[in-house]
Design an enzyme around this catalytic site. Structure first.
Site, PDB file in Angstrom:
ATOM      1  N   LYS A  39       0.850  -1.203   0.000  1.00 38.41           N
ATOM      2  CA  LYS A  39       0.000   0.000   0.000  1.00 38.41           C
ATOM      3  C   LYS A  39       0.883   1.248   0.000  1.00 38.41           C
ATOM      4  CE  LYS A  39      -0.300   0.111   5.017  1.00 38.41           C
ATOM      5  NZ  LYS A  39      -1.111   0.425   6.184  1.00 38.41           N
ATOM      6  N   ARG A 143      -9.940   0.499  15.114  1.00 41.10           N
ATOM      7  CA  ARG A 143     -10.027   1.278  13.865  1.00 41.10           C
ATOM      8  C   ARG A 143     -11.191   0.667  13.105  1.00 41.10           C
ATOM      9  NH1 ARG A 143      -3.914   1.738  11.489  1.00 41.10           N
ATOM     10  NH2 ARG A 143      -4.636  -0.191  10.520  1.00 41.10           N
ATOM     11  N   HIS A 173      -6.030  -6.938  12.909  1.00 41.11           N
ATOM     12  CA  HIS A 173      -4.740  -6.232  12.867  1.00 41.11           C
ATOM     13  C   HIS A 173      -4.317  -5.920  14.301  1.00 41.11           C
ATOM     14  CE1 HIS A 173      -1.551  -4.168  10.860  1.00 41.11           C
ATOM     15  NE2 HIS A 173      -1.939  -2.940  11.139  1.00 41.11           N
ATOM     16  N   ARG A 228       1.094 -10.926   6.970  1.00 40.37           N
ATOM     17  CA  ARG A 228       0.997  -9.690   6.183  1.00 40.37           C
ATOM     18  C   ARG A 228       2.115  -8.705   6.538  1.00 40.37           C
ATOM     19  NH1 ARG A 228      -4.131  -9.453   8.661  1.00 40.37           N
ATOM     20  NH2 ARG A 228      -3.455  -7.466   9.535  1.00 40.37           N
ATOM     21  N   TYR A 269      19.058  30.849   6.249  1.00 38.26           N
ATOM     22  CA  TYR A 269      18.046  31.718   6.868  1.00 38.26           C
ATOM     23  C   TYR A 269      18.180  31.734   8.383  1.00 38.26           C
ATOM     24  CZ  TYR A 269      15.436  31.546   2.439  1.00 38.26           C
ATOM     25  OH  TYR A 269      15.045  31.644   1.145  1.00 38.26           O
ATOM     26  N   CYS A 316      16.543  24.570   3.827  1.00 37.14           N
ATOM     27  CA  CYS A 316      15.630  25.466   3.100  1.00 37.14           C
ATOM     28  C   CYS A 316      14.654  24.626   2.273  1.00 37.14           C
ATOM     29  CB  CYS A 316      16.413  26.389   2.181  1.00 37.14           C
ATOM     30  SG  CYS A 316      17.732  27.270   3.036  1.00 37.14           S
ATOM     31  N   ASP A 318      14.575  24.210  -0.922  1.00 33.85           N
ATOM     32  CA  ASP A 318      15.168  23.518  -2.069  1.00 33.85           C
ATOM     33  C   ASP A 318      16.636  23.178  -1.885  1.00 33.85           C
ATOM     34  OD1 ASP A 318      12.767  24.379  -3.581  1.00 33.85           O
ATOM     35  OD2 ASP A 318      13.708  26.341  -3.381  1.00 33.85           O
TER      36      ASP A 318
END
Ligand SMILES: Cc1ncc(COP(=O)(O)O)c(C=O)c1O
Length: 380
Positions: A39, A143, A173, A228, A269, A316, A318
């Site tokens: 998933k 859940r 689960h 699983r 910065y 930053c 980028d």
């Protein structure tokens, strides 16, 4: 710089996926098949590529969250059993039924919608298809899954809907399987047994599955017919007892610029870091838009030029800056942000520990438009 130096790249070692799946399958109790959980785009590693490698490694089932994920795999040619477990109430089960995908049912309403999907799949395919259903009992995670108080009614309704509905499994689960000896594990196992007994008494003969990665590695009595594992197939270790897993993902970039700065100059910065001595800085073109958390500013290293080096100043959007001291890395030098850890480079787990999260979150967040993903085979 040439095109061979991507700004941001995740490299997925498919031989590691195969190795991990084979290891997990070998740990599964006799008679238990292995469902590799792919998933969320294969936990950020690429669902289709992981699916193929997992099948080569011995998985006979693949697990997805959404029907869309399962259908994409089926339509890409994946032939093994596919199981999909959580969708929105408007999800259409007809394509899943027509394309041979096992589905999860937690409620009477969901059961009715699956039955409706079967009727429509029969209409448009002209074939007598049935839905393969895994009834989910909520054993304590709270859940989805059917509450124990409603289980008898769900089981009875599913049994009455045969053969339109074919109950192939009951499943659940675990909440705390990664905390060895946590009392909830036995408590959930007990409720799971009770749910199974009710299903058997209603005339069903389903498989059982409940074990995630941690339970595959530590609780063989919970393997039943199918396990699983998710995170462990990617080589990330949910329990301290296992050390043969190989992380499959490496996140890397490259140096695009170096510059010498004198002692006393500040960096990035907010000027949160000031050089105490003359230093060479290396600029790396990845930032928080590429999945490097800004909150790791000043507390992360990268692997560059054969050793760890600190990222200095703020990360930053980028770019980030590495202090190389008196070393002068060449432009284009590889920078590993996290990897397998074998060289001493940071790992996804190290990031997660610093961030107060889990490595699942680190790797799944690597699916981003600016990150180039490549696949590596053994020896390539
Ligand atoms: C229903 C279900 N089964 C199995 C798994 C795999 O769990 P893990 O990644 O801890 O092995 C998940 C993942 O969250 C899940 O949601």
């Amino acid at each position: 710089m040439t095109a061979s130096f991507p700004r941001a790249e995740v490299v997925i070692d498919l031989s590691a996926i195969r190795h991990n799946v084979a290891l997990l399958a070998s740990r599964a109790a006799a008679g238990a098949q292995t469902m590799a959980v792919v998933k969320a785009d294969g936990y950020g590693h690429g669902a289709l590529e992981v699916a193929r490698a997992a099948v080569e490694g011995g998985a006979t089932w693949l697990g997805t969250c959404s029907l869309g994920e399962a259908l994409a795999l089926r339509r890409a040619g994946i032939g093994v059993r596919l199981f999909s477990w959580l969708d929105t109430p408007e999800a259409d089960f007809a394509p899943a039924v027509a394309e041979d995908i096992d589905v999860a049912v937690s409620s009477l309403d969901e059961l009715a919608r699956v039955a409706d999907g079967v009727r429509r799949a029969r209409d448009f395919s002209g074939l007598t298809v049935n839905a393969r259903v895994h009834l989910k009992i909520d054993t304590g995670l709270s859940r989805n899954g059917c509450p124990p108080a409603e289980w008898q009614a769900l089981v009875d309704a599913a049994a009455a809907a045969e053969p339109l509905i074919e109950v192939v499994a009951i499943w659940s689960h675990l909440a705390c399987a990664d905390e060895l000896g946590h009392p909830s594990i036995d408590a959930q196992a007990k409720r799971f047994d009770e749910a199974y007994d009710i299903a058997r008494t209603a005339g069903l003969n389903p498989m059982r599955h409940i074990a995630n990665s941690a339970a595959v590695l530590t609780r063989p009595e919970l393997h039943f017919d199918l396990v699983r594992p998710g995170i462990a197939i990617y080589g990330l270790n949910p329990v301290p007892t296992e050390d043969d897993l190989r992380p499959a993902m490496t996140f890397k970039s490259s140096v695009v610029l170096t510059k010498r700065i004198p002692a006393g100059e500040s960096v990035s910065y907010g000027h949160s870091w000031t050089a105490e001595r003359d230093s060479t800085l290396a600029l790396v073109p990845v930032g928080y838009a590429d999945g490097v958390p800004r909150s790791l500013s000043g507390r992360m290293d990268v692997w560059l030029g054969g050793r760890r080096r600190p990222v200095v100043g703020r990360v930053c959007m980028d770019q980030l800056i590495v202090d190389c001291g008196d070393d002068e890395p060449a432009v284009g030098s590889e920078v590993i942000l996290f990897g397998q850890g074998a060289l001493g480079e940071p790992t996804a787990r190290e990031w997660a520990d610093k961030l107060g999260t889990i490595d699942y979150e680190i790797v799944t967040s690597m699916y981003r438009p600016r990150i180039h993903r490549t696949y590596l085979e053994a020896g390539s």
